[in-house]
Motif scaffolding. Structure first.
Motif, PDB file in Angstrom:
ATOM      1  N   ARG A 148       0.934  -0.686   0.281  1.00 46.17           N
ATOM      2  CA  ARG A 148      -0.216  -0.150  -0.133  1.00 46.17           C
ATOM      3  C   ARG A 148       1.238   1.021   0.117  1.00 46.17           C
ATOM      4  O   ARG A 148       1.690   1.145   0.390  1.00 46.17           O
ATOM      5  N   GLY A 149       0.184   2.271  -0.691  1.00 46.77           N
ATOM      6  CA  GLY A 149       1.667   3.732  -0.336  1.00 46.77           C
ATOM      7  C   GLY A 149       0.728   4.392   0.766  1.00 46.77           C
ATOM      8  O   GLY A 149      -0.170   3.256   1.168  1.00 46.77           O
ATOM      9  N   ALA A 150       0.471   4.914   0.494  1.00 49.69           N
ATOM     10  CA  ALA A 150       0.442   6.186   2.053  1.00 49.69           C
ATOM     11  C   ALA A 150       0.779   7.578   2.159  1.00 49.69           C
ATOM     12  O   ALA A 150      -0.004   7.951   2.484  1.00 49.69           O
ATOM     13  N   GLY A 151      -0.021   7.543   0.613  1.00 51.50           N
ATOM     14  CA  GLY A 151      -0.159   9.275  -0.055  1.00 51.50           C
ATOM     15  C   GLY A 151       0.690   9.920  -0.299  1.00 51.50           C
ATOM     16  O   GLY A 151       1.222  10.600   0.687  1.00 51.50           O
ATOM     17  N   ALA A 152       0.970   9.506  -1.774  1.00 51.18           N
ATOM     18  CA  ALA A 152       2.193   9.833  -2.474  1.00 51.18           C
ATOM     19  C   ALA A 152       1.887   9.800  -3.494  1.00 51.18           C
ATOM     20  O   ALA A 152       2.392   8.994  -4.156  1.00 51.18           O
ATOM     21  N   TYR A 153       1.402  11.123  -4.645  1.00 57.34           N
ATOM     22  CA  TYR A 153       1.151  10.815  -5.982  1.00 57.34           C
ATOM     23  C   TYR A 153       2.930  10.193  -7.247  1.00 57.34           C
ATOM     24  O   TYR A 153       2.612   9.643  -7.382  1.00 57.34           O
ATOM     25  N   ILE A 154       3.806  11.120  -5.898  1.00 56.67           N
ATOM     26  CA  ILE A 154       5.125  10.487  -7.284  1.00 56.67           C
ATOM     27  C   ILE A 154       5.560   9.241  -6.447  1.00 56.67           C
ATOM     28  O   ILE A 154       6.648   8.572  -7.779  1.00 56.67           O
ATOM     29  N   CYS A 155       4.868   8.243  -5.672  1.00 55.62           N
ATOM     30  CA  CYS A 155       4.920   7.034  -6.010  1.00 55.62           C
ATOM     31  C   CYS A 155       4.151   6.372  -7.172  1.00 55.62           C
ATOM     32  O   CYS A 155       5.003   5.239  -7.295  1.00 55.62           O
ATOM     33  N   GLY A 156       3.563   6.883  -7.877  1.00 58.65           N
ATOM     34  CA  GLY A 156       3.305   6.478  -9.281  1.00 58.65           C
ATOM     35  C   GLY A 156       4.541   5.833  -9.695  1.00 58.65           C
ATOM     36  O   GLY A 156       4.229   5.602 -11.021  1.00 58.65           O
ATOM     37  N   GLU A 157       5.135   7.208 -10.257  1.00 60.72           N
ATOM     38  CA  GLU A 157       6.182   6.973 -11.168  1.00 60.72           C
ATOM     39  C   GLU A 157       7.071   5.641 -11.340  1.00 60.72           C
ATOM     40  O   GLU A 157       7.479   5.022  -9.786  1.00 60.72           O
ATOM     41  N   GLU A 158       7.951   5.141 -12.553  1.00 63.23           N
ATOM     42  CA  GLU A 158       8.436   3.703 -12.029  1.00 63.23           C
ATOM     43  C   GLU A 158       9.429   3.564 -10.983  1.00 63.23           C
ATOM     44  O   GLU A 158       9.678   2.624 -10.870  1.00 63.23           O
ATOM     45  N   THR A 159      10.405   4.643 -10.987  1.00 61.41           N
ATOM     46  CA  THR A 159      11.440   4.489 -10.408  1.00 61.41           C
ATOM     47  C   THR A 159      11.185   4.242  -8.572  1.00 61.41           C
ATOM     48  O   THR A 159      12.193   4.084  -7.640  1.00 61.41           O
ATOM     49  N   ALA A 160      10.552   5.583  -8.479  1.00 69.53           N
ATOM     50  CA  ALA A 160      10.264   6.296  -6.598  1.00 69.53           C
ATOM     51  C   ALA A 160       9.196   4.917  -5.738  1.00 69.53           C
ATOM     52  O   ALA A 160       9.364   4.420  -5.347  1.00 69.53           O
ATOM     53  N   ILE A 161       8.867   4.156  -7.482  1.00 69.86           N
ATOM     54  CA  ILE A 161       7.625   2.907  -6.989  1.00 69.86           C
ATOM     55  C   ILE A 161       8.971   1.991  -6.064  1.00 69.86           C
ATOM     56  O   ILE A 161       8.679   1.206  -4.658  1.00 69.86           O
ATOM     57  N   PHE A 162       9.515   1.868  -7.067  1.00 71.26           N
ATOM     58  CA  PHE A 162      11.019   0.834  -6.104  1.00 71.26           C
ATOM     59  C   PHE A 162      11.190   1.427  -5.005  1.00 71.26           C
ATOM     60  O   PHE A 162      11.485  -0.373  -3.789  1.00 71.26           O
ATOM     61  N   ASN A 163      11.712   2.648  -4.907  1.00 70.16           N
ATOM     62  CA  ASN A 163      12.601   2.873  -3.250  1.00 70.16           C
ATOM     63  C   ASN A 163      11.400   3.351  -2.867  1.00 70.16           C
ATOM     64  O   ASN A 163      11.099   2.782  -0.989  1.00 70.16           O
ATOM     65  N   SER A 164      10.211   3.252  -2.640  1.00 68.72           N
ATOM     66  CA  SER A 164       8.707   3.517  -1.564  1.00 68.72           C
ATOM     67  C   SER A 164       9.067   1.798  -1.232  1.00 68.72           C
ATOM     68  O   SER A 164       8.583   0.993   0.558  1.00 68.72           O
ATOM     69  N   ILE A 165       8.997   0.607  -2.355  1.00 69.21           N
ATOM     70  CA  ILE A 165       8.474  -1.232  -2.272  1.00 69.21           C
ATOM     71  C   ILE A 165       9.499  -1.130  -0.844  1.00 69.21           C
ATOM     72  O   ILE A 165       9.703  -1.767  -0.023  1.00 69.21           O
ATOM     73  N   GLU A 166      10.575  -0.604  -1.121  1.00 64.10           N
ATOM     74  CA  GLU A 166      11.933  -0.523  -0.568  1.00 64.10           C
ATOM     75  C   GLU A 166      11.917  -0.254   0.854  1.00 64.10           C
ATOM     76  O   GLU A 166      13.104  -0.283   1.771  1.00 64.10           O
ATOM     77  N   GLY A 167      11.405   0.442   1.736  1.00 68.06           N
ATOM     78  CA  GLY A 167      10.873   1.627   2.028  1.00 68.06           C
ATOM     79  C   GLY A 167      11.722   1.776   2.207  1.00 68.06           C
ATOM     80  O   GLY A 167      12.687   2.630   3.561  1.00 68.06           O
ATOM     81  N   PHE A 168      12.218   3.021   1.933  1.00 69.97           N
ATOM     82  CA  PHE A 168      12.750   4.482   1.668  1.00 69.97           C
ATOM     83  C   PHE A 168      12.023   5.396   0.949  1.00 69.97           C
ATOM     84  O   PHE A 168      11.104   5.363   0.621  1.00 69.97           O
TER      85      PHE A 168
END
Ligand SMILES: Cc1cc2nc3c(=O)[nH]c(=O)nc-3n(C[C@H](O)[C@H](O)[C@H](O)COP(=O)(O)O)c2cc1C
Ligand code: SF4
Ligand code: SF4
Ligand code: SF4
Ligand code: FES
Ligand code: FES
Lengths: 613, 309
Positions: free
Chosen positions: A366-386
């Motif tokens: 789950r995302g937590a309120g960040a549009y930028i996490c839909g960007e295809e590399t931001a999504i990786f950082n988000s999943i990895e816990g960064f």
């Protein structure tokens, strides 16, 4: 790494929230006991704990849900369990709008004040909340429960505007989408949304992606199969991985997440990578204002996404997949979790998928309120816990993606297209739509139209046809403008309704289809105020890494504010254009690169502010 | 041996920069190649001893055939690349980046800033008079901000942080280059006392819950001060002398010595003004330390003379 922890302990509820996700602590250093003394709290985390860094965001969300905010004690405990330095975790937690690092009441209403909801009474809703709970963010006793409300960007419910998301923290946390939320407030908890996804075209012949939505029981695998489900997986296994990719290349399918990249090429690139493992990520972050199509698919036909991801994994050699789902979609989450569990139970996910000898499993993040996490590399950082900050490209995801491994990232709608491509063959699929834009497209029609909703049409239909399908402008008023492609898209005029909705048609007219947003504004709309909302959106959602976007979005909003307030200095339009050009040219990612597009199109194409600045 | 060499030898790459052919080692960046040609490229977030964060974007160049500009400091050269470092497009973005930074951050102690601003004709004033410091900046919530009226230009200004004897943190001067975070974290120090917190314009360098440094994990190695390009992180001695108006680099003598505290033997450069050690650095090009020291080397000698004051 020596981990220096804080001298604070978690409450029972906080500990339970963390342990509920991670399981009970196994040893002293990961949370059983803490060594204290002259060196402060020092925990020595092993490799194993660090390898669970990707559990950081799930743990923070669990605490947020249960307690309503993330206290130092809770953060500290999460850090101890995962061997993450507290400053680092604080940086991550403070990145997400749905996580609070200050005490919050248990009941919070997130009210959408974005574009489509502004066309349908969000202003009145906010006035009602101010009346009842006080100003934004203030804590009020309401019917015995401490409550607060906050403004939110688009909640992805624009077809049922105005929308709100209600969260109630506790041992049994609750999340309810209120849409439409008008008049729903006196009872707050009472008014949940219709549990069945509906689309205006329901039951019409010719539907492909929406064929089952509203007709199939989204909680039943058997019903899914009775409606043709899992025939495509069988066919895919006959074709073999290369065969699937061949059909995909022949279909000329282009990504539906906004960038229109050829899906076949992406899959082929990952399939050929010798590095292992490969990962599959379904981008279900859907946070572009005005976009709700992926939600409708996930709520109306969740097994279709699970099947499509299984085929993608089979073709590209991925053993593990993630659905990165925006945090504000509780209903989609529930249905997808159920679908995944059912598919696993019935052998459609897991070790030896329906006897075809390949293994694949998937999980929801789950995302937590960040549009930028839909960007295809931001999504990786988000999943990895960064922090969800985009990475510089190259390297591209097909080479180095999630956890540094070759990764396929695709949008929900893109993936669901794969089912028909596999079933009927790539060349048959390519007959639909136009030469360069094959297949059908989902459009999210909202704003001042009679029948807002998701509509499916073959590429090449005109914008006018799209609006007619939705019943035209609400109340027979006249059209002032259409926002095409979302906040990252651009405006078109009412005399441009013959615009063909295809990638090449849009390009020729210097607009973009983006995520398929068609947001209609009638003649009563104060467009400059809408532009302010768009500017505020990008200012809020910028990750803050790079200067052009971090500061440019602020300067753009300030210049607009001067124009709106009638207190300009005369150079605002030039400033907006110059800042916009730098953001487009020098930003790291698509957010900054498109952040001025809609505003500049309103100025250039619609002539908003003509004669000013 | 010969074969080994063949396997490990890096190939050369041919490209063109501003019309001039260049040949550089594979794996070099465009910045490396520019330096080889004597082209002066502005950089702010780039650090010789750190992996490029490529976030400031002041070094952008134009690549023929590319939709957007590329950061010279991190983009690797490719055969046949055609790079322009001084086109109108490049100059425009560099100018705007400098304007945006200068209008939001106090660059008065960033040594490179004045020259860059002049070179690109940046006019930060046109974005409006700078907004005053905000004591609440450290606690801003992601995804929310107050609607501006545009009459002042929002800034990063916030009250200076003086919470320990050794160094001060004035984040009004911070350009968010990520260097301090990278050096404190996994790239050198492994302490992770600080991180980037918040989002967008409200992003800032912070300890957990804005804890004062003495309550944080900081071990006062001062390596963040050494890499900070803006003076946002500053030795207390320098900060005080500047406040008194007597800081004068021209009068300072530099003496190289070996740190007396342990057997590692780090190189120290003592910066001495009026018989006082006012700053301690370590050369970037030293094999072992790469500019980094520990608390003893960085502050120990200074402390001796501070007590003697
Ligand atoms: C700021 C930003 C937000 C994005 N959000 C989404 C999103 O929510 N969903 C999505 O599918 N793609 C989104 N994208 C596009 C992705 O970067 C990527 O292109 C897409 O997921 C690739 O899948 P596709 O090829 O199937 O379209 C976003 C891009 C940017 C720059
Ligand atoms: S363009 Fe904006 S969102 Fe993208 S990396 Fe830069 S600051 Fe972050
Ligand atoms: S002094 Fe050293 S430990 Fe402290 S913040 Fe700076 S780099 Fe980190
Ligand atoms: S404090 Fe200095 S080193 Fe750290 S981000 Fe700011 S400018 Fe860069
Ligand atoms: S849900 Fe409110 S604008 Fe989309
Ligand atoms: S120096 Fe290259 S981006 Fe900052």
């Amino acid at each position: 790494m020596d981990l220096r922890l804080l001298e604070v302990s978690p409450t029972g509820a906080e500990r339970a929230a963390v342990d509920g996700l991670l399981g009970p602590p196994a040893s002293g250093w990961d949370g059983g006991e803490r060594r204290t003394g002259a060196t402060g709290n020092v925990a020595r985390g092993g490799h194993r704990a660090r390898a669970r860094r990707d559990q950081l965001l799930p743990v923070l969300l669990a605490v947020q849900e249960r307690v309503g905010w993330i206290s130092p004690g809770a953060l500290n405990y999460a850090c101890q369990r995962l061997t993450v330095p507290p400053a680092d975790a604080y940086g991550v937690a403070s990145f997400y709008a749905l996580l609070s690092l200050e005490p919050r009441p248990s009941r919070v209403v997130h009210v959408c004040d974005d574009l489509a909801c502004r066309c349908s009474g969000s202003g009145a809703l906010i006035a009602e909340l101010e009346d009842r709970l006080g100003p934004e963010g203030a804590v009020a006793e309401d019917g015995g429960t401490a409550s607060a409300w906050f403004r939110s960007p688009c909640l992805g419910q624009c077809d049922r505007a105005p929308a709100a998301l209600l969260t109630i923290a506790g041992d049994e946390p609750e999340e309810h989408v209120l849409a439409p939320a008008r008049g729903a407030l006196p009872g707050l908890e009472g008014a949940a949304v219709d549990p069945v996804a509906r689309v205006p075209q329901q039951g019409e012949p010719g539907l492909r992606l929406l064929r089952r939505v509203g007709r199939v029981d989204p909680r039943s695998l058997d019903d899914y199969r009775a409606h043709g489900g899992y025939a495509a997986l069988r066919r895919a296994c006959e074709l073999g991985p290369e065969g699937v990719i061949r059909e995909l290349v022949e279909s000329k399918l282009l990504g539906r997440g906004g960038a229109a990249f050829p899906t076949g090429r992406k899959w082929d690139a990952v399939a050929r990578q010798p590095a292992r493992p490969h990962y599959l990520v379904c981008n279900a972050d859907e946070s572009e204002p005005g976009t709700f199509k992926d939600r409708v698919i996930m709520e109306g036909d969740p097994f279709a996404l699970v099947e499509a991801m299984t085929i993608a994994a089979y073709a590209t050699g991925c053993a593990h997949g993630y659905i990165y789902l925006r945090g504000e979609y509780p209903q989609a989450r529930g249905l997808l979790e159920h679908a995944i569990a059912e598919a696993r139970r019935r052998g459609y996910l897991g070790e030896d998928i329906v006897g075809h000898g390949f293994a694949f499993d998937l999980e929801i993040r789950r995302g937590a309120g960040a549009y930028i996490c839909g960007e295809e590399t931001a999504i990786f950082n988000s999943i990895e816990g960064f922090r969800g900050e985009p990475r510089n490209k190259p390297p591209f995801p097909v080479d180095e993606g999630l956890f540094g491994k070759p990764t396929v990232v695709n949008n929900v709608e893109t993936l669901v297209n794969v089912l028909d491509i596999v079933l009927e063959g790539g060349s048959a699929y390519a007959q639909i739509g136009t030469d360069a834009s094959t297949g059908t497209k989902l459009f999210c029609v909202s704003g001042h139209v009679e029948r807002p909703g998701v509509y499916e049409v073959p590429f090449g239909s005109t914008l006018g046809e799209m609006l007619s399908l939705a019943g035209g402008v609400r109340g027979g008023r006249s059209l002032q403008a259409v926002l095409l492609g979302g906040a990252a898209g651009g405006f078109v005029r009412p005399d441009e309704l013959d615009l063909p909705l295809s990638f090449e048609g849009a390009r020729a007219a210097s607009v973009t289809l983006g995520s398929g947003v068609v947001l209609a504004f009638d003649d009563t709309v104060d467009l400059p105020r809408m532009l302010m909302r768009i500017a505020a959106f990008f200012r809020d959602e910028s990750c803050g890494q790079c200067v052009p976007c971090r500061v440019g979005t602020v300067r753009q909003e300030e210049a607009l504010a001067r124009l709106l307030g009638g207190r300009g200095r005369g150079d605002e339009l030039a400033l907006i254009a110059e800042v916009g050009r730098c953001m487009r040219d020098a930003s790291i990612c698509g957010l900054g690169q498109t952040a001025s597009g809609a505003i500049e199109s309103a100025i250039g194409r619609l002539g908003v502010f003509a004669g000013k600045g | 041996m010969g074969e080994m060499q063949h396997l490990t030898a890096r190939r050369m790459v041919d490209l063109e920069i501003d019309g001039e052919p260049v040949r550089v080692l594979e794996g070099s960046t465009i910045l490396d190649a520019c330096r080889g040609l004597g082209i002066d490229t502005p950089t702010l977030c780039y650090g010789e001893t750190l992996r490029p964060a490529n976030v400031c974007r002041v070094c952008v160049v134009e690549l023929e055939g590319a939709r957007v500009l590329a950061p010279a400091c991190s983009r690797k050269v490719e055969p046949g690349m055609k790079v322009r470092t001084d086109s109108e497009r490049v100059r425009h973005s560099r100018k705007l980046v400098l304007e945006l930074l200068s209008s939001s951050v106090d660059l008065s102690t960033t040594p490179a800033a004045a020259g860059y601003l002049e070179r690109y004709g940046a006019e930060p004033e046109r974005h409006g008079p700078p907004a005053p410091a905000d004591p609440g900046r450290d606690r801003r919530r992601a995804g929310h901000h107050e609607e501006p009226d545009g009459q002042t230009a929002a800034t990063a200004a916030s009250p200076i942080k003086i919470d320990n004897e050794l160094y001060v943190r004035d984040y009004s001067k911070c350009i968010l280059c990520y260097k301090c975070v990278d050096v404190c974290g996994e790239q050198h120090q492994n302490t992770f006392a600080i991180a980037v917190a918040g989002r967008g314009f409200d992003a800032r360098i912070s300890t957990e819950y804005v804890a004062p440094l003495p309550e944080s994990a900081c071990v006062y190695c001062g390596n963040c001060i050494a890499v900070c390009p803006t003076g946002a992180l500053m030795f207390t001695s320098e900060h005080e002398l500047r406040a008194e108006g007597v800081w004068d680099e021209a009068r300072q003598e530099r003496t190289d010595t070996i740190c007396p505290y342990c057997g590692v033997g780090c190189n120290l450069t003592l910066h001495v003004q009026d018989n006082r050690i006012v700053k301690v650095t370590s050369p970037d090009d030293h094999d072992i330390t790469r500019g980094n020291l520990c608390v003893k080397g960085r502050f120990g000698v200074q402390h001796v003379n501070a007590r003697g004051r």
